[in-house]
Design a protein around this motif. Structure first.
Motif, PDB file in Angstrom:
ATOM      1  N   GLU A  49       0.842  -1.212   0.000  1.00 16.28           N
ATOM      2  CA  GLU A  49       0.000   0.000   0.000  1.00 16.28           C
ATOM      3  C   GLU A  49       0.872   1.255   0.000  1.00 16.28           C
ATOM      4  OE1 GLU A  49      -3.681   2.203   0.232  1.00 16.28           O
ATOM      5  OE2 GLU A  49      -3.253   0.131  -0.317  1.00 16.28           O
ATOM      6  N   LEU A  50       1.908   1.271   0.827  1.00 14.03           N
ATOM      7  CA  LEU A  50       2.765   2.454   0.920  1.00 14.03           C
ATOM      8  C   LEU A  50       3.592   2.655  -0.350  1.00 14.03           C
ATOM      9  CD1 LEU A  50       3.814   2.022   4.644  1.00 14.03           C
ATOM     10  CD2 LEU A  50       2.151   3.666   3.708  1.00 14.03           C
ATOM     11  N   ALA A  51       4.052   1.576  -0.945  1.00 16.77           N
ATOM     12  CA  ALA A  51       4.802   1.688  -2.201  1.00 16.77           C
ATOM     13  C   ALA A  51       3.899   2.209  -3.318  1.00 16.77           C
ATOM     14  CB  ALA A  51       5.406   0.337  -2.583  1.00 16.77           C
ATOM     15  N   ARG A  52       2.667   1.703  -3.378  1.00 19.20           N
ATOM     16  CA  ARG A  52       1.719   2.182  -4.400  1.00 19.20           C
ATOM     17  C   ARG A  52       1.428   3.664  -4.187  1.00 19.20           C
ATOM     18  NH1 ARG A  52      -0.622   0.796  -8.531  1.00 19.20           N
ATOM     19  NH2 ARG A  52      -0.185  -1.412  -8.372  1.00 19.20           N
ATOM     20  N   ASN A  53       1.249   4.090  -2.945  1.00 24.39           N
ATOM     21  CA  ASN A  53       1.038   5.517  -2.668  1.00 24.39           C
ATOM     22  C   ASN A  53       2.232   6.341  -3.132  1.00 24.39           C
ATOM     23  OD1 ASN A  53      -1.445   5.009  -1.502  1.00 24.39           O
ATOM     24  ND2 ASN A  53      -0.755   5.333   0.598  1.00 24.39           N
ATOM     25  N   THR A  54       3.442   5.817  -2.886  1.00 25.03           N
ATOM     26  CA  THR A  54       4.661   6.514  -3.311  1.00 25.03           C
ATOM     27  C   THR A  54       4.666   6.703  -4.820  1.00 25.03           C
ATOM     28  OG1 THR A  54       5.895   5.629  -1.429  1.00 25.03           O
ATOM     29  CG2 THR A  54       7.188   6.381  -3.313  1.00 25.03           C
ATOM     30  N   LEU A  55       4.256   5.668  -5.542  1.00 22.65           N
ATOM     31  CA  LEU A  55       4.245   5.721  -7.004  1.00 22.65           C
ATOM     32  C   LEU A  55       3.102   6.594  -7.529  1.00 22.65           C
ATOM     33  CD1 LEU A  55       5.319   4.719  -9.748  1.00 22.65           C
ATOM     34  CD2 LEU A  55       3.800   2.738  -9.491  1.00 22.65           C
ATOM     35  N   VAL A  56       1.886   6.301  -7.093  1.00 22.68           N
ATOM     36  CA  VAL A  56       0.696   6.945  -7.661  1.00 22.68           C
ATOM     37  C   VAL A  56       0.543   8.389  -7.206  1.00 22.68           C
ATOM     38  CG1 VAL A  56      -1.839   6.861  -7.722  1.00 22.68           C
ATOM     39  CG2 VAL A  56      -0.507   4.759  -7.975  1.00 22.68           C
ATOM     40  N   THR A  79      11.210   2.587   5.058  1.00 18.62           N
ATOM     41  CA  THR A  79      10.996   4.018   4.889  1.00 18.62           C
ATOM     42  C   THR A  79      10.694   4.299   3.426  1.00 18.62           C
ATOM     43  OG1 THR A  79      12.556   4.458   6.693  1.00 18.62           O
ATOM     44  CG2 THR A  79      11.976   6.315   5.257  1.00 18.62           C
ATOM     45  N   PHE A  80       9.524   4.880   3.176  1.00 23.78           N
ATOM     46  CA  PHE A  80       9.067   5.221   1.828  1.00 23.78           C
ATOM     47  C   PHE A  80       9.156   6.728   1.666  1.00 23.78           C
ATOM     48  CE2 PHE A  80       7.195   1.279   3.062  1.00 23.78           C
ATOM     49  CZ  PHE A  80       7.244   0.497   1.923  1.00 23.78           C
ATOM     50  N   THR A  81       9.860   7.188   0.640  1.00 26.27           N
ATOM     51  CA  THR A  81      10.087   8.616   0.447  1.00 26.27           C
ATOM     52  C   THR A  81       9.765   9.013  -0.983  1.00 26.27           C
ATOM     53  OG1 THR A  81      11.876   8.533   2.072  1.00 26.27           O
ATOM     54  CG2 THR A  81      11.811  10.457   0.640  1.00 26.27           C
ATOM     55  N   ASP A  82       9.055  10.131  -1.114  1.00 31.07           N
ATOM     56  CA  ASP A  82       8.815  10.705  -2.436  1.00 31.07           C
ATOM     57  C   ASP A  82       8.975  12.215  -2.340  1.00 31.07           C
ATOM     58  OD1 ASP A  82       6.195  12.219  -2.183  1.00 31.07           O
ATOM     59  OD2 ASP A  82       5.454  10.232  -1.658  1.00 31.07           O
ATOM     60  N   GLU A  83       9.055  12.864  -3.475  1.00 35.89           N
ATOM     61  CA  GLU A  83       9.160  14.327  -3.532  1.00 35.89           C
ATOM     62  C   GLU A  83       7.951  14.893  -4.257  1.00 35.89           C
ATOM     63  OE1 GLU A  83      12.982  15.332  -5.143  1.00 35.89           O
ATOM     64  OE2 GLU A  83      14.036  14.366  -3.490  1.00 35.89           O
ATOM     65  N   GLY A  84       6.812  14.223  -4.082  1.00 34.63           N
ATOM     66  CA  GLY A  84       5.581  14.620  -4.741  1.00 34.63           C
ATOM     67  C   GLY A  84       4.900  15.803  -4.085  1.00 34.63           C
ATOM     68  N   PRO A  85       3.590  15.919  -4.319  1.00 33.20           N
ATOM     69  CA  PRO A  85       2.848  17.088  -3.848  1.00 33.20           C
ATOM     70  C   PRO A  85       2.600  17.118  -2.344  1.00 33.20           C
ATOM     71  CG  PRO A  85       1.365  15.538  -4.891  1.00 33.20           C
ATOM     72  CD  PRO A  85       2.765  15.022  -5.114  1.00 33.20           C
ATOM     73  N   GLY A  86       2.876  16.036  -1.634  1.00 28.41           N
ATOM     74  CA  GLY A  86       2.608  15.993  -0.206  1.00 28.41           C
ATOM     75  C   GLY A  86       1.128  15.771   0.060  1.00 28.41           C
ATOM     76  N   ILE A  87       0.797  15.681   1.324  1.00 28.81           N
ATOM     77  CA  ILE A  87      -0.576  15.426   1.744  1.00 28.81           C
ATOM     78  C   ILE A  87      -1.088  16.677   2.445  1.00 28.81           C
ATOM     79  CG2 ILE A  87      -2.079  13.976   3.173  1.00 28.81           C
ATOM     80  CD1 ILE A  87       0.121  11.779   2.901  1.00 28.81           C
ATOM     81  N   THR A  88      -2.135  17.279   1.891  1.00 27.52           N
ATOM     82  CA  THR A  88      -2.631  18.535   2.455  1.00 27.52           C
ATOM     83  C   THR A  88      -3.423  18.330   3.737  1.00 27.52           C
ATOM     84  OG1 THR A  88      -4.555  18.425   0.994  1.00 27.52           O
ATOM     85  CG2 THR A  88      -2.689  19.739   0.240  1.00 27.52           C
ATOM     86  N   ASP A  89      -4.169  17.234   3.863  1.00 23.52           N
ATOM     87  CA  ASP A  89      -4.968  16.972   5.058  1.00 23.52           C
ATOM     88  C   ASP A  89      -4.575  15.604   5.613  1.00 23.52           C
ATOM     89  OD1 ASP A  89      -6.858  16.600   7.041  1.00 23.52           O
ATOM     90  OD2 ASP A  89      -8.548  17.287   5.813  1.00 23.52           O
ATOM     91  N   LEU A  90      -3.538  15.602   6.432  1.00 22.49           N
ATOM     92  CA  LEU A  90      -2.993  14.354   6.961  1.00 22.49           C
ATOM     93  C   LEU A  90      -3.999  13.626   7.843  1.00 22.49           C
ATOM     94  CD1 LEU A  90      -0.410  12.783   6.674  1.00 22.49           C
ATOM     95  CD2 LEU A  90       0.535  14.047   8.590  1.00 22.49           C
ATOM     96  N   TYR A  98     -11.059   6.423   4.492  1.00 22.41           N
ATOM     97  CA  TYR A  98     -10.602   7.357   3.458  1.00 22.41           C
ATOM     98  C   TYR A  98      -9.765   6.602   2.442  1.00 22.41           C
ATOM     99  CZ  TYR A  98      -8.312  11.073   0.938  1.00 22.41           C
ATOM    100  OH  TYR A  98      -7.859  11.890  -0.065  1.00 22.41           O
ATOM    101  N   THR A  99     -10.086   6.782   1.193  1.00 19.65           N
ATOM    102  CA  THR A  99      -9.281   6.218   0.119  1.00 19.65           C
ATOM    103  C   THR A  99      -9.378   7.137  -1.086  1.00 19.65           C
ATOM    104  OG1 THR A  99      -8.868   4.310  -1.301  1.00 19.65           O
ATOM    105  CG2 THR A  99     -11.158   4.731  -0.708  1.00 19.65           C
ATOM    106  N   SER A 100      -8.336   7.162  -1.851  1.00 15.15           N
ATOM    107  CA  SER A 100      -8.322   7.963  -3.078  1.00 15.15           C
ATOM    108  C   SER A 100      -8.969   7.194  -4.221  1.00 15.15           C
ATOM    109  CB  SER A 100      -6.884   8.310  -3.438  1.00 15.15           C
ATOM    110  OG  SER A 100      -6.195   7.104  -3.725  1.00 15.15           O
ATOM    111  N   GLY A 101      -9.310   5.929  -3.965  1.00 16.81           N
ATOM    112  CA  GLY A 101      -9.887   5.094  -5.012  1.00 16.81           C
ATOM    113  C   GLY A 101      -8.875   4.171  -5.661  1.00 16.81           C
ATOM    114  N   ASP A 102      -7.591   4.341  -5.368  1.00 18.09           N
ATOM    115  CA  ASP A 102      -6.547   3.487  -5.914  1.00 18.09           C
ATOM    116  C   ASP A 102      -6.029   2.554  -4.825  1.00 18.09           C
ATOM    117  OD1 ASP A 102      -6.689   4.793  -8.364  1.00 18.09           O
ATOM    118  OD2 ASP A 102      -5.202   6.300  -7.774  1.00 18.09           O
ATOM    119  N   GLY A 103      -5.166   1.659  -5.180  1.00 12.35           N
ATOM    120  CA  GLY A 103      -4.501   0.788  -4.215  1.00 12.35           C
ATOM    121  C   GLY A 103      -5.418  -0.290  -3.677  1.00 12.35           C
TER     122      GLY A 103
END
Length: 146
Positions: A49-56, A79-90, A98-103
Motif C-alpha cells: 500500500e505504501l509503495a503504491r502511494n509513493t508511485l501513484v 521508509t518510503f520517500t517521495d518528492e511529490g505534492p505531499g498530503i494537504t490533510d494528513l 478514506y481512500t483515493s480510489g486506488d490501491g
C-alpha cells in the motif's frame, strides 16, 4: 530507542514492476529475520500500500529497508520517500474509510494498523516520508527517565 544495522536495501519505486520487487524484498527480509507467515503478510500488505502511494500519489520515489533491534527484539524498518505534492490533510488521509480510489483500499490508516510503529512526515509541495517498523516480537518500550 532502537539500533539499526544500517540500510540493507534501497529500492526505486518508479513503475508497477518496482512494486513487485518491493513486495518480494520485504517478504524475504521478514522471513530471514524470523517473522511468522501472518506477520510477513501484514508487513508485505502495508509495504504494498505504501509503495503504491509513493508511485501513484508521490510520482515515484524509493523504499529503504533496515534491520533494527530494541531490547533484544528484531525488527524490519521500511521508509518510503517521495518528492511529490505531499498530503494537504494528513488527519483525513489517516482516517478510517478514506481512500483515493486506488490501491488496496485500506489507505494509510490500514497500513498503520498492520505495523507496530508508524510515522509520517508530509509537507504540501515538498513530498512525503512514511516510516514503518514491525517486530518479530513486540519489544519492550524504552524506560522513561525521570
Amino acid at each position: 530507542m532502537y539500533t539499526s544495522a544500517g540500510v540493507e536495501a534501497r529500492l526505486p519505486i518508479r513503475s508497477d514492476m518496482d512494486l513487485v520487487w518491493v513486495r518480494q524484498h520485504v517478504r524475504q527480509a521478514a522471513a530471514q529475520l524470523g517473522f511468522g507467515l501472518v506477520d510477513q503478510t501484514k508487513l508485505v500488505t502495508a509495504a504494498s500500500e505504501l509503495a503504491r502511494n509513493t508511485l501513484v500519489h508521490g510520482g515515484g520515489g524509493h523504499m529503504e529497508a533496515a534491520h533494527v533491534t530494541r531490547g533484544g527484539a528484531h525488527g524490519l524498518r521500511l521508509t518510503f520517500t517521495d518528492e511529490g505534492p505531499g498530503i494537504t490533510d494528513l488527519d483525513r488521509a489517516l482516517s478510517d474509510g478514506y481512500t483515493s480510489g486506488d490501491g488496496l483500499g485500506m489507505g494509510l490508516g490500514g497500513a498503520r494498523r498492520l505495523v507496530h510503529d508508524f510515522t509520517i512526515d508530509s509537507t504540501p509541495g515538498a513530498g512525503t516520508t512514511v516510516c514503518v517498523t514491525s517486530w518479530t516480537a513486540v519489544p519492550p518500550r524504552p524506560r522513561e527517565e525521570s
